[in-house]
Design an enzyme around this catalytic site. Structure first.
Site, PDB file in Angstrom:
ATOM      1  N   GLU A 259      -6.050  -2.691  -2.541  1.00  0.00           N
ATOM      2  CA  GLU A 259      -6.975  -3.820  -2.663  1.00  0.00           C
ATOM      3  C   GLU A 259      -8.425  -3.343  -2.603  1.00  0.00           C
ATOM      4  OE1 GLU A 259      -6.129  -6.810   0.328  1.00  0.00           O
ATOM      5  OE2 GLU A 259      -4.004  -6.905  -0.231  1.00  0.00           O
TER       6      GLU A 259
ATOM      7  N   GLU B  89      -6.079 -11.978  -7.771  1.00  0.00           N
ATOM      8  CA  GLU B  89      -5.445 -12.984  -6.899  1.00  0.00           C
ATOM      9  C   GLU B  89      -6.430 -14.095  -6.525  1.00  0.00           C
ATOM     10  OE1 GLU B  89      -3.245 -11.511  -3.531  1.00  0.00           O
ATOM     11  OE2 GLU B  89      -2.901 -13.537  -2.757  1.00  0.00           O
TER      12      GLU B  89
ATOM     13  N   ASP C 235       2.745  -1.106  -2.550  1.00  0.00           N
ATOM     14  CA  ASP C 235       1.432  -1.384  -1.941  1.00  0.00           C
ATOM     15  C   ASP C 235       1.058  -0.362  -0.889  1.00  0.00           C
ATOM     16  OD1 ASP C 235       0.097  -3.536  -3.049  1.00  0.00           O
ATOM     17  OD2 ASP C 235       0.993  -5.025  -1.719  1.00  0.00           O
TER      18      ASP C 235
ATOM     19  N   ASP D 275       2.864  -5.632   0.183  1.00  0.00           N
ATOM     20  CA  ASP D 275       2.775  -5.655   1.653  1.00  0.00           C
ATOM     21  C   ASP D 275       2.992  -7.085   2.169  1.00  0.00           C
ATOM     22  OD1 ASP D 275       0.358  -6.675   0.800  1.00  0.00           O
ATOM     23  OD2 ASP D 275      -0.889  -5.372   2.058  1.00  0.00           O
ATOM     24  N   SER D 276       3.156  -8.039   1.249  1.00  0.00           N
ATOM     25  CA  SER D 276       3.608  -9.387   1.622  1.00  0.00           C
ATOM     26  C   SER D 276       4.949  -9.309   2.358  1.00  0.00           C
ATOM     27  CB  SER D 276       3.741 -10.275   0.382  1.00  0.00           C
ATOM     28  OG  SER D 276       4.513  -9.636  -0.619  1.00  0.00           O
TER      29      SER D 276
ATOM     30  N   LYS E 147      -0.509   0.558  -5.262  1.00  0.00           N
ATOM     31  CA  LYS E 147      -1.533  -0.474  -5.458  1.00  0.00           C
ATOM     32  C   LYS E 147      -2.419  -0.530  -4.219  1.00  0.00           C
ATOM     33  CE  LYS E 147      -0.580  -5.126  -5.382  1.00  0.00           C
ATOM     34  NZ  LYS E 147      -1.371  -5.603  -4.244  1.00  0.00           N
TER      35      LYS E 147
HETATM   36  O1  KIV Z   1       1.731  -8.114  -1.413  1.00  0.00           O
HETATM   37  C1  KIV Z   1       1.993  -8.724  -2.457  1.00  0.00           C
HETATM   38  O2  KIV Z   1       3.089  -9.269  -2.643  1.00  0.00           O
HETATM   39  C2  KIV Z   1       0.949  -8.777  -3.478  1.00  0.00           C
HETATM   40  C3  KIV Z   1       1.135  -9.753  -4.593  1.00  0.00           C
HETATM   41  C4  KIV Z   1       0.964 -11.111  -4.091  1.00  0.00           C
HETATM   42  C5  KIV Z   1       0.256  -9.459  -5.747  1.00  0.00           C
HETATM   43  O3  KIV Z   1      -0.007  -8.076  -3.404  1.00  0.00           O
END
Ligand code: KIV
Length: 263
Positions: free
Chosen positions: A114, A181, A82, A43-44, A112
């Site tokens: 969090e 992280e 994510d 989600d970055s 994924k």
């Molecule tokens: O969103 C993302 O790119 C991430 C990584 C930094 C692990 O969660």
């Protein structure tokens, strides 16, 4: 060419470090796929491609669109997408509905999310319903507004116990691997030794079972972003800027298009 699976990834723990990077588009996925074990549609993407100042505004639609694009460029690596902010925190049912959507609409191999011990019920609900889940503990970017910023975890050894408990709880709930992280190397190493599944570090030192970076960061798309944990392996910003400058010069001087570019 052997397709990476969650179980093959798990078998790499203790064998060799696991290599992971992010991708949000088909062409970048095609470059990575030959070389890495796991591609994360993080989600970055909200900060890297859409200009948001956190991952909080990222939506399920955005993750679906980028996940499907990366799937079209990924054949071999394990593809993880994510779950964005607000798409799984309400209830295990909400999480299942949205994870199913991501799996079906993108063709990803896993999702994924969090969170630590607070999310064990959700993780169990997804995995027992056939959805592989990767965890993410330590610094949680989706919680930046309650944490008061992006802060390294584990500097105070009193908090080690909580992070260790989070790791064990999500392992028990069924994640096949998890990201650690922004923790001290000492804490990440301790966690990696305490669990039997792979840990993938970002800003958490060499004691993890694998490493991940945001691809755009490690190719220097953002010259002003220079955190300690980041190593830049190329200078995409300068390369693109030079190409743009050369093109501009050529257009203005009528050097482009030349006769070889014309019909
Ligand atoms: O969103 C993302 O790119 C991430 C990584 C930094 C692990 O969660």
């Amino acid at each position: 060419m052997k397709k990476m699976t969650t179980t093959r990834l798990q078998s790499l723990k203790g064998d060799r470090p696991i290599v992971c990077l992010t991708a949000y588009t088909t062409p970048i996925a095609k470059v990575l796929d030959e070389h890495v074990d796991l591609i994360l549609v993080g989600d970055s993407v909200g900060m890297v491609l859409h200009g948001f100042d956190s991952t909080v505004p990222v939506t399920l639609d955005m993750m679906t669109m980028h996940g499907a694009a990366v799937r079209r460029g990924t054949k071999k690596s394990l593809l993880v997408v994510d779950m964005p902010f607000g798409s799984y925190q309400e209830s295990p049912m909400q999480a299942y509905r949205n994870a199913k959507h991501l799996m079906q609409e993108t063709g990803c191999d896993a999702v994924k999310l969090e969170g630590g011990a607070d999310f064990t019920e959700t993780i169990y609900h997804l995995t027992s319903g056939g959805i592989p889940v990767m965890g993410h503990i330590g610094l949680l970017p989706q919680s930046v507004n309650v944490d008061g910023g992006y802060k390294i975890k584990g500097r105070d050894s009193k908090t080690h116990k909580k992070h260790l408990e989070d790791a064990k709880a999500i392992e028990q709930a069924g994640v096949f691997a998890f990201v650690i992280e922004g923790t001290t190397e000492k804490l990440a190493t301790k966690i990696s030794k305490a669990v039997s599944i792979p840990t993938i570090g970002i800003g958490s030192g060499v004691g993890c079972d694998g490493q991940i970076l945001v691809t755009d960061d490690m190719i220097n798309m953002f010259p002003d972003f220079t955190p300690t944990f980041l190593k830049k392996y190329a200078d995409a910003h300068d390369l693109i800027e030079k190409a743009v400058k050369d093109y501009t010069k050529d257009v203005k001087s009528k050097k482009f298009p030349g006769s070889e570019n014309s019909f």
